[in-house]
Design a protein around this motif. Structure first.
Motif, PDB file in Angstrom:
ATOM      1  N   LEU A 239      48.641  42.016  31.354  1.00 26.48           N
ATOM      2  CA  LEU A 239      47.453  41.161  31.212  1.00 26.48           C
ATOM      3  C   LEU A 239      47.664  39.823  31.913  1.00 26.48           C
TER       4      LEU A 239
ATOM      5  N   ALA B  94      47.385  40.394  35.519  1.00 26.75           N
ATOM      6  CA  ALA B  94      45.976  40.591  35.885  1.00 26.75           C
ATOM      7  C   ALA B  94      45.249  39.246  35.940  1.00 26.75           C
TER       8      ALA B  94
ATOM      9  N   LYS C  97      43.435  37.651  39.125  1.00 26.17           N
ATOM     10  CA  LYS C  97      42.024  37.248  39.112  1.00 26.17           C
ATOM     11  C   LYS C  97      41.862  35.801  39.591  1.00 26.17           C
TER      12      LYS C  97
ATOM     13  N   GLY D  11      34.521  52.789  27.513  1.00 23.69           N
ATOM     14  CA  GLY D  11      35.883  53.060  27.056  1.00 23.69           C
ATOM     15  C   GLY D  11      36.958  52.478  27.956  1.00 23.69           C
ATOM     16  N   ASP D  12      36.538  51.901  29.076  1.00 25.22           N
ATOM     17  CA  ASP D  12      37.495  51.432  30.090  1.00 25.22           C
ATOM     18  C   ASP D  12      37.290  49.948  30.348  1.00 25.22           C
ATOM     19  N   ILE D  13      38.393  49.185  30.245  1.00 27.09           N
ATOM     20  CA  ILE D  13      38.258  47.734  30.438  1.00 27.09           C
ATOM     21  C   ILE D  13      38.926  47.250  31.725  1.00 27.09           C
TER      22      ILE D  13
ATOM     23  N   ILE E  27      39.761  44.915  37.735  1.00 29.62           N
ATOM     24  CA  ILE E  27      40.240  44.250  38.965  1.00 29.62           C
ATOM     25  C   ILE E  27      39.739  44.995  40.205  1.00 29.62           C
TER      26      ILE E  27
ATOM     27  N   LEU F 175      37.093  43.750  43.010  1.00 29.19           N
ATOM     28  CA  LEU F 175      37.452  43.724  44.430  1.00 29.19           C
ATOM     29  C   LEU F 175      36.394  44.441  45.277  1.00 29.19           C
TER      30      LEU F 175
ATOM     31  N   SER G  36      33.292  52.725  38.237  1.00 27.93           N
ATOM     32  CA  SER G  36      34.744  52.629  38.320  1.00 27.93           C
ATOM     33  C   SER G  36      35.369  53.136  37.023  1.00 27.93           C
TER      34      SER G  36
ATOM     35  N   ALA H 128      41.730  54.659  40.487  1.00 30.01           N
ATOM     36  CA  ALA H 128      43.001  55.291  40.865  1.00 30.01           C
ATOM     37  C   ALA H 128      43.127  56.783  40.501  1.00 30.01           C
TER      38      ALA H 128
ATOM     39  N   ARG I  22      38.243  55.650  48.023  1.00 27.00           N
ATOM     40  CA  ARG I  22      39.663  55.440  47.721  1.00 27.00           C
ATOM     41  C   ARG I  22      39.980  53.974  47.441  1.00 27.00           C
TER      42      ARG I  22
HETATM   43 CO1  B1M Z   1      45.994  49.884  32.464  1.00 32.23          CO
HETATM   44  N1  B1M Z   1      46.478  51.705  32.967  1.00 32.23           N
HETATM   45  N2  B1M Z   1      45.830  50.431  30.599  1.00 32.23           N
HETATM   46  N3  B1M Z   1      45.741  48.010  32.099  1.00 32.23           N
HETATM   47  N4  B1M Z   1      46.554  49.557  34.241  1.00 32.23           N
HETATM   48  C1  B1M Z   1      46.620  51.980  34.388  1.00 32.23           C
HETATM   49  C2  B1M Z   1      45.299  52.433  34.992  1.00 32.23           C
HETATM   50  C3  B1M Z   1      47.718  53.123  34.373  1.00 32.23           C
HETATM   51  C4  B1M Z   1      47.637  54.060  35.594  1.00 32.23           C
HETATM   52  C5  B1M Z   1      49.105  52.480  34.238  1.00 32.23           C
HETATM   53  C6  B1M Z   1      50.206  53.479  34.249  1.00 32.23           C
HETATM   54  O1  B1M Z   1      50.484  54.083  33.259  1.00 32.23           O
HETATM   55  N5  B1M Z   1      50.821  53.656  35.383  1.00 32.23           N
HETATM   56  C7  B1M Z   1      47.408  53.842  33.009  1.00 32.23           C
HETATM   57  C8  B1M Z   1      46.399  54.980  33.072  1.00 32.23           C
HETATM   58  C9  B1M Z   1      47.052  56.337  32.929  1.00 32.23           C
HETATM   59  C10 B1M Z   1      46.045  57.422  33.008  1.00 32.23           C
HETATM   60  O2  B1M Z   1      44.966  57.384  32.509  1.00 32.23           O
HETATM   61  N6  B1M Z   1      46.468  58.475  33.669  1.00 32.23           N
HETATM   62  C11 B1M Z   1      46.910  52.679  32.178  1.00 32.23           C
HETATM   63  C12 B1M Z   1      46.875  52.668  30.758  1.00 32.23           C
HETATM   64  C13 B1M Z   1      47.502  53.865  30.074  1.00 32.23           C
HETATM   65  C14 B1M Z   1      46.301  51.614  30.022  1.00 32.23           C
HETATM   66  C15 B1M Z   1      46.166  51.493  28.500  1.00 32.23           C
HETATM   67  C16 B1M Z   1      45.745  52.786  27.779  1.00 32.23           C
HETATM   68  C17 B1M Z   1      47.515  50.950  27.996  1.00 32.23           C
HETATM   69  C18 B1M Z   1      47.636  50.821  26.505  1.00 32.23           C
HETATM   70  O3  B1M Z   1      46.843  50.186  25.866  1.00 32.23           O
HETATM   71  N7  B1M Z   1      48.655  51.469  26.006  1.00 32.23           N
HETATM   72  C19 B1M Z   1      45.091  50.388  28.357  1.00 32.23           C
HETATM   73  C20 B1M Z   1      43.668  50.962  28.352  1.00 32.23           C
HETATM   74  C21 B1M Z   1      42.630  49.912  28.099  1.00 32.23           C
HETATM   75  C22 B1M Z   1      41.223  50.465  28.316  1.00 32.23           C
HETATM   76  O4  B1M Z   1      40.702  50.410  29.424  1.00 32.23           O
HETATM   77  N8  B1M Z   1      40.622  51.012  27.278  1.00 32.23           N
HETATM   78  C23 B1M Z   1      45.341  49.603  29.614  1.00 32.23           C
HETATM   79  C24 B1M Z   1      45.146  48.239  29.725  1.00 32.23           C
HETATM   80  C25 B1M Z   1      45.395  47.494  30.865  1.00 32.23           C
HETATM   81  C26 B1M Z   1      45.335  45.981  30.920  1.00 32.23           C
HETATM   82  C27 B1M Z   1      44.227  45.386  30.056  1.00 32.23           C
HETATM   83  C28 B1M Z   1      46.663  45.422  30.477  1.00 32.23           C
HETATM   84  C29 B1M Z   1      45.189  45.732  32.458  1.00 32.23           C
HETATM   85  C30 B1M Z   1      43.730  45.631  32.932  1.00 32.23           C
HETATM   86  C31 B1M Z   1      43.307  44.212  33.213  1.00 32.23           C
HETATM   87  C32 B1M Z   1      41.994  44.162  33.953  1.00 32.23           C
HETATM   88  O5  B1M Z   1      41.635  45.044  34.721  1.00 32.23           O
HETATM   89  N9  B1M Z   1      41.284  43.106  33.698  1.00 32.23           N
HETATM   90  C33 B1M Z   1      45.764  47.013  33.029  1.00 32.23           C
HETATM   91  C34 B1M Z   1      46.201  47.149  34.382  1.00 32.23           C
HETATM   92  C35 B1M Z   1      46.202  45.898  35.231  1.00 32.23           C
HETATM   93  C36 B1M Z   1      46.619  48.397  34.924  1.00 32.23           C
HETATM   94  C37 B1M Z   1      47.267  48.695  36.284  1.00 32.23           C
HETATM   95  C38 B1M Z   1      48.712  48.213  36.194  1.00 32.23           C
HETATM   96  C39 B1M Z   1      46.650  48.056  37.503  1.00 32.23           C
HETATM   97  C40 B1M Z   1      45.168  48.369  37.724  1.00 32.23           C
HETATM   98  C41 B1M Z   1      44.689  47.480  38.831  1.00 32.23           C
HETATM   99  O6  B1M Z   1      44.095  46.449  38.587  1.00 32.23           O
HETATM  100  N10 B1M Z   1      45.033  47.835  40.086  1.00 32.23           N
HETATM  101  C42 B1M Z   1      47.114  50.260  36.373  1.00 32.23           C
HETATM  102  C43 B1M Z   1      48.195  50.932  37.184  1.00 32.23           C
HETATM  103  C44 B1M Z   1      47.652  51.463  38.494  1.00 32.23           C
HETATM  104  O7  B1M Z   1      46.486  51.611  38.721  1.00 32.23           O
HETATM  105  N11 B1M Z   1      48.566  51.825  39.333  1.00 32.23           N
HETATM  106  C45 B1M Z   1      46.891  50.644  34.954  1.00 32.23           C
HETATM  107  C46 B1M Z   1      44.736  47.036  41.266  1.00 32.23           C
HETATM  108  C47 B1M Z   1      43.346  47.402  41.784  1.00 32.23           C
HETATM  109  C48 B1M Z   1      43.076  46.599  43.044  1.00 32.23           C
HETATM  110  O8  B1M Z   1      43.345  48.785  42.108  1.00 32.23           O
HETATM  111  O9  B1M Z   1      41.942  49.383  40.108  1.00 32.23           O
HETATM  112  O10 B1M Z   1      42.886  51.189  41.613  1.00 32.23           O
HETATM  113  P1  B1M Z   1      42.335  49.844  41.451  1.00 32.23           P
HETATM  114  O11 B1M Z   1      41.032  49.705  42.364  1.00 32.23           O
HETATM  115  C49 B1M Z   1      40.974  50.101  43.726  1.00 32.23           C
HETATM  116  C50 B1M Z   1      40.566  51.577  43.917  1.00 32.23           C
HETATM  117  O12 B1M Z   1      40.874  52.403  42.836  1.00 32.23           O
HETATM  118  C51 B1M Z   1      39.099  51.516  44.239  1.00 32.23           C
HETATM  119  O13 B1M Z   1      39.004  50.299  44.967  1.00 32.23           O
HETATM  120  C52 B1M Z   1      39.822  49.318  44.320  1.00 32.23           C
HETATM  121  C53 B1M Z   1      40.197  48.261  45.297  1.00 32.23           C
HETATM  122  O14 B1M Z   1      40.848  48.763  46.451  1.00 32.23           O
HETATM  123  N12 B1M Z   1      38.096  51.451  43.171  1.00 32.23           N
HETATM  124  C54 B1M Z   1      36.780  51.693  43.440  1.00 32.23           C
HETATM  125  C55 B1M Z   1      38.192  51.132  41.874  1.00 32.23           C
HETATM  126  N13 B1M Z   1      37.007  51.155  41.293  1.00 32.23           N
HETATM  127  C56 B1M Z   1      36.092  51.494  42.215  1.00 32.23           C
HETATM  128  C57 B1M Z   1      34.712  51.665  42.139  1.00 32.23           C
HETATM  129  C58 B1M Z   1      34.036  52.039  43.285  1.00 32.23           C
HETATM  130  C59 B1M Z   1      34.709  52.231  44.497  1.00 32.23           C
HETATM  131  C60 B1M Z   1      36.096  52.067  44.585  1.00 32.23           C
HETATM  132  O15 B1M Z   1      32.699  52.182  43.170  1.00 32.23           O
HETATM  133  C61 B1M Z   1      31.949  52.434  44.284  1.00 32.23           C
END
Ligand code: B1M
Length: 236
Positions: free
Chosen positions: A79, A82, A86, A114-116, A119, A123, A162, A195, A212
């Protein structure tokens, strides 16, 4: 992660590569002020905002994601990372939006119920604005009603959704099915991202395309909007 005492480090004395590496460490450590300072330094050094975003911030968050997955980092630390990310994005947002690109259309976007995670969505919003799209951002944790209401109210060309969790990505189908039931599915281009998604998933749920990353989202959006305009012109 960083071995350097942050108080003693003058970021402006680092060369570009060292500074980017330090930003990865600072993001990992959730150091918001250091990230803000470093973003400003790179911009003063004439870095393109997009390069600061991708090479420093997105890459830093990728590293955080690996250690989160491996149980080295936990939710509170992620967090903080993140929040630091931000803060950097807040500086970049107006610069990315300022490209003077011609108006392309409108997109409603939100993270599903269900998803918070927001980032990546933020972006995408930033990059879409920079490419000339008006963006209505619904934020996080959106039930189907939010999407339907926003479509009616804002009449966008595109609906973007997303999801970052395997448990929440199926909700995209709930939204698309509701659009079908309401007879409005074909009125919009539906783009999905996050992702855990892939092209096969997007096709299976009835979306138009999987994006992607933010750059692909922009290109895909432009392509589909141009296609719709051509179809309408052909039908007129
Ligand atoms: Co979460 N989390 N998280 N998390 N988190 C992941 C997604 C996870 C992969 C981490 C891991 O285990 N490696 C995993 C999911 C596993 C799964 O489902 N298979 C996970 C988990 C398990 C969880 C919790 C369940 C953890 C817990 O509580 N035990 C919980 C769930 C909360 C909920 O949503 N209900 C949780 C919580 C959190 C934080 C709150 C701590 C925080 C979020 C903060 C925030 O967003 N304000 C967080 C974070 C930061 C992550 C990781 C580390 C980073 C995500 C991120 O911001 N990436 C993430 C690990 C990972 O993804 N590798 C993880 C950077 C961002 C630029 O990339 O979001 O992929 P991304 O977006 C890209 C593309 O995907 C695409 O373009 C973007 C920019 O290039 N894209 C789109 C995304 N959305 C799009 C929509 C579009 C088009 C493209 O519309 C047209």
């Amino acid at each position: 992660m960083s071995e350097v005492d942050e108080d003693d480090l003058d970021l402006s004395t680092l060369d570009d590569d060292e500074l980017v590496k330090q930003m990865h460490d600072d993001l990992y450590d959730g150091l918001k002020e250091e990230i803000e300072e470093a973003v400003n330094i790179l911009l003063e050094r004439s870095w393109a905002p997009y390069d600061v975003l991708t090479r420093a911030l997105v890459e830093g968050m990728r590293i955080v994601g690996i250690d989160f997955r491996d149980g080295i980092l936990f939710v509170p630390e992620v967090l903080l990372a993140a929040n630091a990310m931000k803060a950097g994005m807040t500086i970049l947002r107006p610069l990315l939006a300022e490209t003077g690109a011609p108006k392309q259309g409108k997109m409603v976007i939100g993270t599903v119920k269900g998803d918070i995670h927001d980032i990546g969505k933020n972006l995408v919003s930033m990059m879409m604005e920079g490419a000339g799209f008006d963006v209505v951002d619904l934020g996080i944790n959106n039930p189907v009603e939010n999407y339907l209401q926003a479509l009616e109210e804002h009449e966008p060309d595109i609906l973007g959704m997303s999801a970052l969790l395997t448990t929440t990505m199926p909700y995209m189908k709930v939204v698309i099915d509701a659009m079908k039931e309401n007879g409005i599915r074909e009125d919009y281009v539906v783009l999905v991202g996050g992702a855990p998604l892939n092209e096969a998933f997007a096709e299976a749920i009835g979306a138009d395309a999987y994006c992607r990353d933010a750059a692909v989202a922009v290109e895909t959006a432009k392509e589909y909007v141009a296609r719709r305009h051509n179809q309408r012109a052909g039908a007129a």
